[in-house]
Design an enzyme around this catalytic site. Structure first.
Site, PDB file in Angstrom:
ATOM      1  N   HIS A  45       0.863  -1.243   0.157  1.00 17.63           N
ATOM      2  CA  HIS A  45       0.126   0.014   0.125  1.00 17.63           C
ATOM      3  C   HIS A  45       0.853   1.267  -0.150  1.00 17.63           C
ATOM      4  O   HIS A  45       1.478   1.678   0.971  1.00 17.63           O
ATOM      5  CB  HIS A  45      -0.911   0.146   1.227  1.00 17.63           C
ATOM      6  CG  HIS A  45      -1.659   1.362   1.332  1.00 17.63           C
ATOM      7  ND1 HIS A  45      -3.251   1.228   0.695  1.00 17.63           N
ATOM      8  CD2 HIS A  45      -1.578   2.373   1.564  1.00 17.63           C
ATOM      9  CE1 HIS A  45      -3.847   2.399   0.660  1.00 17.63           C
ATOM     10  NE2 HIS A  45      -2.650   3.172   1.602  1.00 17.63           N
ATOM     11  N   ASN A  83      -3.699   7.314 -12.293  1.00 17.83           N
ATOM     12  CA  ASN A  83      -4.336   8.646 -11.840  1.00 17.83           C
ATOM     13  C   ASN A  83      -3.604   8.858 -10.392  1.00 17.83           C
ATOM     14  O   ASN A  83      -3.439   7.915  -9.475  1.00 17.83           O
ATOM     15  CB  ASN A  83      -5.839   8.374 -11.769  1.00 17.83           C
ATOM     16  CG  ASN A  83      -6.416   8.199 -13.073  1.00 17.83           C
ATOM     17  OD1 ASN A  83      -6.161   8.667 -13.910  1.00 17.83           O
ATOM     18  ND2 ASN A  83      -7.377   7.381 -13.036  1.00 17.83           N
ATOM     19  N   GLY A  89      -7.565  12.695 -10.754  1.00 19.43           N
ATOM     20  CA  GLY A  89      -8.899  11.790 -10.646  1.00 19.43           C
ATOM     21  C   GLY A  89      -8.963  10.628 -10.219  1.00 19.43           C
ATOM     22  O   GLY A  89      -9.539   9.473 -10.262  1.00 19.43           O
ATOM     23  N   HIS A  96      -2.301   2.035  -8.751  1.00 22.76           N
ATOM     24  CA  HIS A  96      -2.764   1.143  -9.325  1.00 22.76           C
ATOM     25  C   HIS A  96      -2.567   1.814 -10.750  1.00 22.76           C
ATOM     26  O   HIS A  96      -2.761   2.920 -11.260  1.00 22.76           O
ATOM     27  CB  HIS A  96      -4.331   0.743  -9.376  1.00 22.76           C
ATOM     28  CG  HIS A  96      -5.116   1.803  -9.177  1.00 22.76           C
ATOM     29  ND1 HIS A  96      -5.333   2.520  -8.338  1.00 22.76           N
ATOM     30  CD2 HIS A  96      -6.093   2.493 -10.171  1.00 22.76           C
ATOM     31  CE1 HIS A  96      -6.155   3.484  -8.401  1.00 22.76           C
ATOM     32  NE2 HIS A  96      -6.789   3.496  -9.631  1.00 22.76           N
ATOM     33  N   HIS A  98      -4.382   1.595 -14.894  1.00 28.23           N
ATOM     34  CA  HIS A  98      -5.603   1.174 -15.626  1.00 28.23           C
ATOM     35  C   HIS A  98      -4.825   0.764 -17.083  1.00 28.23           C
ATOM     36  O   HIS A  98      -4.063   1.434 -17.690  1.00 28.23           O
ATOM     37  CB  HIS A  98      -6.286   2.257 -15.735  1.00 28.23           C
ATOM     38  CG  HIS A  98      -6.970   2.953 -14.718  1.00 28.23           C
ATOM     39  ND1 HIS A  98      -8.459   2.511 -14.285  1.00 28.23           N
ATOM     40  CD2 HIS A  98      -6.509   3.723 -13.632  1.00 28.23           C
ATOM     41  CE1 HIS A  98      -8.596   3.034 -13.387  1.00 28.23           C
ATOM     42  NE2 HIS A  98      -7.437   4.049 -12.857  1.00 28.23           N
TER      43      HIS A  98
HETATM   44  P1  5GP Z   1      -8.773   5.478  -9.798  1.00 31.46           P
HETATM   45  O1  5GP Z   1      -9.972   6.733 -10.064  1.00 31.46           O
HETATM   46  O2  5GP Z   1      -8.747   5.762  -8.384  1.00 31.46           O
HETATM   47  O3  5GP Z   1      -7.939   5.828 -10.934  1.00 31.46           O
HETATM   48  O4  5GP Z   1      -9.657   4.201 -10.123  1.00 31.46           O
HETATM   49  C1  5GP Z   1     -10.081   3.174  -9.429  1.00 31.46           C
HETATM   50  C2  5GP Z   1     -10.781   1.801  -9.975  1.00 31.46           C
HETATM   51  O5  5GP Z   1     -11.125   1.024  -9.238  1.00 31.46           O
HETATM   52  C3  5GP Z   1     -12.082   2.606 -10.798  1.00 31.46           C
HETATM   53  O6  5GP Z   1     -11.893   2.177 -12.421  1.00 31.46           O
HETATM   54  C4  5GP Z   1     -13.080   1.585 -10.244  1.00 31.46           C
HETATM   55  O7  5GP Z   1     -14.083   1.124 -11.358  1.00 31.46           O
HETATM   56  C5  5GP Z   1     -12.228   0.512  -9.753  1.00 31.46           C
HETATM   57  N1  5GP Z   1     -12.797  -0.261  -8.696  1.00 31.46           N
HETATM   58  C6  5GP Z   1     -13.409   0.313  -7.415  1.00 31.46           C
HETATM   59  N2  5GP Z   1     -13.545  -0.540  -6.309  1.00 31.46           N
HETATM   60  C7  5GP Z   1     -13.360  -1.761  -7.136  1.00 31.46           C
HETATM   61  C8  5GP Z   1     -13.674  -3.019  -6.532  1.00 31.46           C
HETATM   62  O8  5GP Z   1     -14.071  -3.225  -5.452  1.00 31.46           O
HETATM   63  N3  5GP Z   1     -13.187  -4.057  -7.457  1.00 31.46           N
HETATM   64  C9  5GP Z   1     -12.763  -3.771  -8.792  1.00 31.46           C
HETATM   65  N4  5GP Z   1     -12.387  -5.086  -9.546  1.00 31.46           N
HETATM   66  N5  5GP Z   1     -12.592  -2.535  -9.245  1.00 31.46           N
HETATM   67  C10 5GP Z   1     -12.704  -1.641  -8.489  1.00 31.46           C
HETATM   68 ZN    ZN Z   2      -4.172  -0.387  -0.032  1.00 32.00          ZN
END
Ligand code: 5GP
Ligand code: ZN
Length: 109
Positions: A45, A83, A89, A96, A98
């Site tokens: 983390h 992000n 965003g 993570h 994408h």
């Molecule tokens: P961020 O906006 O932080 O760059 O992206 C977070 C991503 O995590 C989003 O695309 C959202 O759909 C995904 N996400 C959030 N909660 C979960 C979850 O419980 N399981 C999965 N597989 N994806 C998640």
């Molecule tokens: Zn974490």
């Protein structure tokens, strides 16, 4: 630890796992914005890519290579995005990446 991605990494919350080793976990995004939308999650983390230990990203190219073969993205391409923070965003405060593809993506910004 209340972080949702830590819970996914620890298998306390189910996910569709696509790839895994000691450092990284790749899963299907629960709310895909493209026909292919994978999340590549470093297991420890930290919040953003600026803070991550580079050793944990050593297998990132191999993970991406395996996913783009698995998801048939080699021919038409893909996008890899991370992000960070409010302006970036970021909704989940655990680093993570994408991996997006399967359609012509719009310009970013
Ligand atoms: P961020 O906006 O932080 O760059 O992206 C977070 C991503 O995590 C989003 O695309 C959202 O759909 C995904 N996400 C959030 N909660 C979960 C979850 O419980 N399981 C999965 N597989 N994806 C998640
Ligand atoms: Zn974490």
């Amino acid at each position: 630890m209340s972080c949702i991605f830590c819970k996914i990494v620890n298998k306390e919350i189910p996910s569709t796992i696509l790839w895994e080793n000691n450092d990284l976990l790749a899963i299907e995004d629960i709310n895909p914005v493209a026909p292919v939308h994978c999340l590549i999650i470093p297991k420890s983390h930290v919040t953003t890519v600026a803070e991550v230990d580079g050793n944990q990203l050593k297998s990132l190219p191999q993970c991406i290579e395996d996913l783009i073969i698995e998801k048939d993205l080699k021919k038409h391409g893909y996008r890899l995005v991370t992000n960070a923070g409010f302006d970036g965003g970021q909704e989940v405060d655990h680093i993570h990446f994408h991996l997006l593809g399967g359609k012509k993506l719009g310009k970013m910004g």
